[in-house]
Enzyme design. Structure first.
Site, PDB file in Angstrom:
ATOM      1  N   ASP A  17      41.764  20.174-109.931  1.00 51.80           N
ATOM      2  CA  ASP A  17      40.567  20.924-110.322  1.00 51.80           C
ATOM      3  C   ASP A  17      40.960  22.311-110.838  1.00 51.80           C
ATOM      4  O   ASP A  17      42.059  22.477-111.373  1.00 51.80           O
ATOM      5  CB  ASP A  17      39.615  21.037-109.119  1.00 51.80           C
ATOM      6  CG  ASP A  17      38.156  20.907-109.516  1.00 51.80           C
ATOM      7  OD1 ASP A  17      37.654  21.822-110.187  1.00 51.80           O
ATOM      8  OD2 ASP A  17      37.529  19.900-109.170  1.00 51.80           O
ATOM      9  N   HIS A  49      34.796  26.058-109.303  1.00 46.86           N
ATOM     10  CA  HIS A  49      34.494  24.630-109.238  1.00 46.86           C
ATOM     11  C   HIS A  49      35.376  23.910-108.214  1.00 46.86           C
ATOM     12  O   HIS A  49      34.894  23.133-107.382  1.00 46.86           O
ATOM     13  CB  HIS A  49      34.672  24.014-110.623  1.00 46.86           C
ATOM     14  CG  HIS A  49      34.230  22.596-110.749  1.00 46.86           C
ATOM     15  ND1 HIS A  49      35.047  21.522-110.421  1.00 46.86           N
ATOM     16  CD2 HIS A  49      33.057  22.056-111.183  1.00 46.86           C
ATOM     17  CE1 HIS A  49      34.400  20.391-110.646  1.00 46.86           C
ATOM     18  NE2 HIS A  49      33.184  20.685-111.110  1.00 46.86           N
ATOM     19  N   SER A 233      30.687  15.808-110.134  1.00 48.75           N
ATOM     20  CA  SER A 233      31.827  16.453-109.472  1.00 48.75           C
ATOM     21  C   SER A 233      31.557  16.648-107.992  1.00 48.75           C
ATOM     22  O   SER A 233      32.479  16.597-107.170  1.00 48.75           O
ATOM     23  CB  SER A 233      32.106  17.825-110.104  1.00 48.75           C
ATOM     24  OG  SER A 233      32.643  17.689-111.388  1.00 48.75           O
TER      25      SER A 233
END
Length: 300
Positions: A17, A49, A233
């Protein structure tokens, strides 16, 4: 036993990520951090994120007095930064990360690979390279869990590498219909039905880097260290974390057996297969199935 009896202790989960902020909810469980972009040695996340995804997967909720606890709050975290501050990355960095996992899986006891990133913008050759790489991880016994992507609701919108037929592809159960219908759906270009399963992904509270800390909205004033994000996600680590717990409970489970368990335990949402997959992920039913599977140790 209920799902919360197991925490994923002793199971390594690799998260590809934007990096990882060393949030208090991860305690001392960040086993390794590698930055494939800038080669910085200490964990960091210049986007947020990756920290949010990892919190859903592995946060222990200590900063919220247990209110926001991840799916596997005892697992070991192997954070691999493959995306920059804007969420962009290259095929080469992803392929290097996949190779790193293959080389160091034994040392860090990696059993699960969480890929909450995906693309539809690569050339056909570039996508094929990503699909071949995750295919190799799967063939070597790793449980690869990838996001379906947020390119829905159009048909054929599953992003790579989630479009690989072998890996476990996760869509968002609450982003399938209506104005918020962004969860990617199949079929893939090989006419494979995807996703495999769906899990909650809308308005999920999880860990964020300290630079973004502010009181949460909606009656949670005073709780810092957490933020809200939506998308497939966020759905993906819900499943990855439960798989880590299943592997703690039964270390002999293979990736094929786990995929079969997901199929058998999902709740049918009465939607087409290329929208909901096998259905909504049911953690308790999934973990209860582990006792029925007596498998050989994973392939090496």
């Amino acid at each position: 036993m209920t799902g919360r009896t197991y925490t994923g202790k002793g199971i390594g989960v690799a998260v590809l990520d934007t990096g990882l902020f060393p949030h208090a909810d991860f305690d001392s469980r960040i086993r390794f951090f590698y930055d494939f972009l800038f080669y910085r040695r200490q964990p960091y996340d210049d986007n947020g994120h990756g920290t949010h995804v990892t919190g859903i997967l592995a946060g222990d909720g200590r900063m919220s007095s247990g209110r926001y606890t991840g799916a596997a709050p005892g697992c070991s975290i192997i954070a691999l930064k493959v995306l920059d501050r804007y969420g962009n990355g290259s095929k080469e960095d992803l392929l290097q990360a996949f190779q790193w996992i293959r080389s160091y899986r034994e040392e860090y006891r990696i059993r699960v690979v969480n890929i909450s990133v995906g693309t539809t913008c690569c050339t056909s050759n570039e996508q094929d390279a990503l699909l071949d790489a995750v295919d190799q991880l799967w063939e070597e016994g790793l449980v690869v869990v990838a996001a379906a992507g947020n390119q829905g609701p159009r048909s054929g919108s599953i992003t790579a590498p989630g479009s690989n037929k072998k890996v476990i592809t996760v869509g968002s159960s609450d982003l399938l219909e209506g104005k918020k219908a962004v969860s990617g759906r199949g079929p893939t270009k090989e006419c494979v039905c995807k996703p495999d399963v769906v899990a909650p992904g809308n308005h999920i509270v999880s860990c964020i880097p300290y630079t973004k800390w502010k009181p949460l909205e909606g009656g949670t004033t005073g709780i810092y260290g957490y933020g809200v994000k939506s998308g497939t996600s966020m759905s993906t680590p819900v499943v990855s974390g439960a798989i880590a717990c299943a592997l703690e409970k039964n270390p002999t489970l293979t990736n094929v057996a786990i995929k079969r368990m997901l199929k058998e335990s999902a709740d049918d949402m009465q939607l087409p297969r290329n929208i909901q997959g096998w259905g909504r992920f049911n953690r308790e039913r999934f973990l209860n199935l582990t006792k029925n599977y007596h498998c050989n140790v994973q392939k090496r």
